[in-house]
Structures are given as C-alpha cells and as structure tokens.
Design an enzyme around this catalytic site. Sequence first.
Site, PDB file in Angstrom:
ATOM      1  N   ASN A  19      36.256  42.575  11.542  1.00  0.00           N
ATOM      2  CA  ASN A  19      35.155  42.361  10.616  1.00  0.00           C
ATOM      3  C   ASN A  19      34.216  43.548  10.734  1.00  0.00           C
ATOM      4  O   ASN A  19      33.428  43.634  11.673  1.00  0.00           O
ATOM      5  CB  ASN A  19      34.458  41.045  10.984  1.00  0.00           C
ATOM      6  CG  ASN A  19      33.267  40.751  10.100  1.00  0.00           C
ATOM      7  OD1 ASN A  19      32.930  41.524   9.205  1.00  0.00           O
ATOM      8  ND2 ASN A  19      32.616  39.631  10.372  1.00  0.00           N
ATOM      9  N   ARG A  93      38.288  40.675   7.534  1.00  0.00           N
ATOM     10  CA  ARG A  93      37.346  39.845   6.779  1.00  0.00           C
ATOM     11  C   ARG A  93      36.689  40.741   5.722  1.00  0.00           C
ATOM     12  O   ARG A  93      36.155  41.805   6.038  1.00  0.00           O
ATOM     13  CB  ARG A  93      36.273  39.301   7.705  1.00  0.00           C
ATOM     14  CG  ARG A  93      35.257  38.504   6.937  1.00  0.00           C
ATOM     15  CD  ARG A  93      33.956  38.399   7.662  1.00  0.00           C
ATOM     16  NE  ARG A  93      32.988  37.678   6.831  1.00  0.00           N
ATOM     17  CZ  ARG A  93      31.693  37.887   6.893  1.00  0.00           C
ATOM     18  NH1 ARG A  93      31.196  38.780   7.720  1.00  0.00           N
ATOM     19  NH2 ARG A  93      30.887  37.203   6.128  1.00  0.00           N
ATOM     20  N   HIS A 181      30.817  32.524   2.854  1.00  0.00           N
ATOM     21  CA  HIS A 181      31.174  31.713   4.030  1.00  0.00           C
ATOM     22  C   HIS A 181      32.424  30.872   3.757  1.00  0.00           C
ATOM     23  O   HIS A 181      32.626  29.821   4.366  1.00  0.00           O
ATOM     24  CB  HIS A 181      30.052  30.728   4.426  1.00  0.00           C
ATOM     25  CG  HIS A 181      28.834  31.367   5.014  1.00  0.00           C
ATOM     26  ND1 HIS A 181      27.570  30.899   4.771  1.00  0.00           N
ATOM     27  CD2 HIS A 181      28.690  32.418   5.848  1.00  0.00           C
ATOM     28  CE1 HIS A 181      26.687  31.640   5.422  1.00  0.00           C
ATOM     29  NE2 HIS A 181      27.350  32.569   6.092  1.00  0.00           N
ATOM     30  N   ARG A 241      16.575  35.480   5.092  1.00  0.00           N
ATOM     31  CA  ARG A 241      16.720  35.396   3.631  1.00  0.00           C
ATOM     32  C   ARG A 241      15.975  34.183   3.089  1.00  0.00           C
ATOM     33  O   ARG A 241      16.037  33.110   3.688  1.00  0.00           O
ATOM     34  CB  ARG A 241      18.201  35.294   3.240  1.00  0.00           C
ATOM     35  CG  ARG A 241      18.930  36.614   3.320  1.00  0.00           C
ATOM     36  CD  ARG A 241      20.415  36.449   3.102  1.00  0.00           C
ATOM     37  NE  ARG A 241      21.150  36.713   4.320  1.00  0.00           N
ATOM     38  CZ  ARG A 241      22.432  36.398   4.520  1.00  0.00           C
ATOM     39  NH1 ARG A 241      23.103  35.780   3.580  1.00  0.00           N
ATOM     40  NH2 ARG A 241      23.014  36.689   5.658  1.00  0.00           N
ATOM     41  N   GLU A 386      36.038  31.062  12.240  1.00  0.00           N
ATOM     42  CA  GLU A 386      36.363  31.959  11.128  1.00  0.00           C
ATOM     43  C   GLU A 386      37.506  32.900  11.499  1.00  0.00           C
ATOM     44  O   GLU A 386      38.385  33.173  10.695  1.00  0.00           O
ATOM     45  CB  GLU A 386      35.114  32.731  10.705  1.00  0.00           C
ATOM     46  CG  GLU A 386      34.117  31.829   9.999  1.00  0.00           C
ATOM     47  CD  GLU A 386      32.757  32.458   9.788  1.00  0.00           C
ATOM     48  OE1 GLU A 386      31.969  32.485  10.755  1.00  0.00           O
ATOM     49  OE2 GLU A 386      32.484  32.919   8.674  1.00  0.00           O
TER      50      GLU A 386
END
Length: 410
Positions: A19, A93, A181, A241, A386
């Site tokens: 990733n 990813r 996600h 965020r 993940e």
Amino acid sequence: MISIKIGNNDVSTSVLVINCGSSSIKYALVSERREDRIYGLAENLGSENARIKGITAGGQPLELAIPNANHEQALETLLERLSHYNPQAIGHRVVHGGTLTKAHLLTPDIIQRIREATPLAPLHNPAHLVGIEATMRLFPELPQVAVFDTAFHQTMPAHAYRYAVPKFLFTDHNVRRYGFHGTSHAYVSERGSELAGSLKQGGWLTAHLGNGSSTCAIWNGQSVDTSMGLTPLEGVVMGTRSGDVDPSIHSFLASNLGWDIFKIDKMLNKESGLLGLSNNLSNDMRTLIEASEQGNEDATLAIEVFCYRLAKSLAALSCGLPRIDGLFFTGGIGENSAYIREKTMAYLPHFGFNLDKEKNNTLKRGTEGRIDAGAGPQIWVIPTDEEGRIAKETEHVVEQLSREANAAIA
Ligand code: ADP
C-alpha cells in the site's frame, strides 16, 4: 500453494500486499495463518529519517534506517528481505479504480485506468503508481494485481451513487459517488455475516471507524450505499476530515474570509473533523476520550458530534436495505472503544437495536464478538483485515488466470 517454514510452523506462501502512500509504504506478507504475518511500514521516504519499522517472522520487531531512500529503494530493500519467503504474487491496494468493478491483473490497460482516475484521488493514485511501477521493474516475473477501495461499491444503484447536479457532470466528467474502504466493508460484512450464520445473506450495516471513517449498507453481500462519495471527504466525522458540510461553505468562506479553493479544501481535509472540533487538541480518539474524562469540553463535544453523526449516517443508510439483520463495528475506534460504541448506539434506539452494555464492555480488544442483547438486529465487533482481503482477491485473480491459461492449452 508452496509450503515454507516460518518459525516452527510450515505454512503456505504468501502474497505480498503493498500500500504505497506519498511518503510511506505499508507492506504485509500474507500467508494462510494470520499469526504468521510479516508486516510493517517504510516511512519518511525521501528524507534523512527514512526507515522501515515492522514485525519479522516469529513476531520480532524490525527497525532499519534507510536514509534518503525513495519508494523504489525502499521496495528494493523490503523485497530483498522478503524474497526468500517466495511470494507468489503482489497485491497492490489502489484507492480509486474509477468504475472498475473488481480486482485486476496489472496490465498496461489497467495501469492506464488507474492513471485516468488520478483526478478523483490526486493524493493517492500517483503514489500507488510509483509503487506499482517500482515492483514491476523489480519483480517482472511475479503476477501483480490491483485491488481497489472503490470496487466493492460499484454495485450501488444509480439512485444511491448519483448526485443531484446537472447530468453532464456525471456523463462527461464522472462526477458521482464512488465510496471507499471497500476492502474493509467487504471483509467485515462477509466475516460478520458468516459468524452470524447467514454468509452474504440479508441486510447489514458496517461502521469502519479509524482515522478515516465510513459506513456502508450491504444487501446479500453487495454494497448498496455508503457514506463516502466522489472523494473520501463525504460522510461521517473523521480524524481531520469534516465529513458532510453544507457545500455552500465554499462560497461563504470565499466571500467572507477571502479564502481560495485550496485553503478551503485543506481546511476540510486536514484541519477539521475531531481535530477541528476539539480546537486542535487531537485527531486521535484515545486522546480525546482521556481529555474529555479530565473535563475538556471541546473534546467532549467532538466525541458527541462523532457519535451522533455516525448514528445518523447508519440510520440514513438503512433506507438502502429491505431489512436490517445487524451492524458491524470495525477499525481502530470501532474495534477498541466500547465507550464510542455505547454512545453511538444510544443515538440509535430505532429498528430494535439493543446493545448489551456488559458484553460491549467486556469484549476483549482485537477479538470478534457479539454485543447485542439477543432481541432485534445483531451487533458485532469484527476486527478488519484489509491486507488479508487484498491477498485473497489477488490469489483469486491469479488462480482465475491460470485456469484460463490451462483451459486454452487443453
Ligand atoms: P487508520 O484509519 O489510519 O488505519 P486505525 O483504524 O488504526 O486508523 O484507527 C485509528 C483510531 O483508532 C485513532 O483515532 C485511535 O485513537 C483510535 N483508537 C485505537 N484504540 C482505541 C481505544 N482503545 N479507544 C478509543 N480509540 C482508539
């Protein structure tokens, strides 16, 4: 699968999951047993402090200085250390796959599709491409697969993914809701529904709560709606965020404070969320819970807004489901904070949800467990995986290709 020895155990090899971020690379060598996983992070790339930190075979910590290493040099060091474990494939990813609906072998065409999705993920996709190009140069013989955060949500119906803006923005400029996600929502809903005895059946809500957070509605194993949209800014409150705000905040700030679009974008992405609500105290939920316990009112309000907006998002997403069978909490906050789960469920006494406070409080960290009182929709904590999911999808693509190749020969 080939069998190798890690520690005292014979395990099957392994997919290397990568990733790549703008200055970091997360990696994991995923084999069949989760306990055997080798993983870590190359960070501060391009600076004097570049280093690799991780866990080696047998669970030993690793720390290695790689001063001034760039992505390719860091990958080279990593792959040198890992190559004797004989990875069979590399899974990357990739945050934004545009309208790609599943994982794909990295071909020039797929790499071009990732490049074309860059305007939709300007911070992420360029970094992924650096990693992809480096591993393809270093390991040209290994199959490499891209697994997209957006792919799981490509099953959303148009009434969930379209914005109410002029149609040409969708048809000519791809302005629509994509969702993110996806690997986590897919893994958690699959694992959770399996534990609940109805694998990929029924209606489930997932709450992935980490530094970035999102919710998802899943019907019979497919995403039907999610809280993030065109970018990962939409939806619930996150670490830095804002989540949903009135879009007129842009013109308000431009007209009244003279802010330009870049300043507003930075404020919404990097200076808002828990960090903004807590008056710059922290984006980290643990720190805020501690501060709130000591009487910090900004921290208390930040937590309250987080939980209320989360409950509101879950209630809204329920409209995508013909029936609610249950809810899965995951991510650093969802897996570890009984306090946040309880506060959120207090705002969600609807649909028959009934949290068992004792089960919620006594669930051991990092473990799967059911935390509802038995009547009404189920509530579970499901630690996400993940990397495991990316490895599984990578294997699936590689197996499919070899089946096709064998069929062609036959
Ligand atoms: P990322 O999205 O970067 O993968 P994580 O899923 O690791 O992040 O989640 C990080 C968040 O989880 C942080 O806000 C952290 O404070 C929170 N967290 C971890 N453990 C706890 C805990 N015991 N209680 C509350 N929050 C926690």
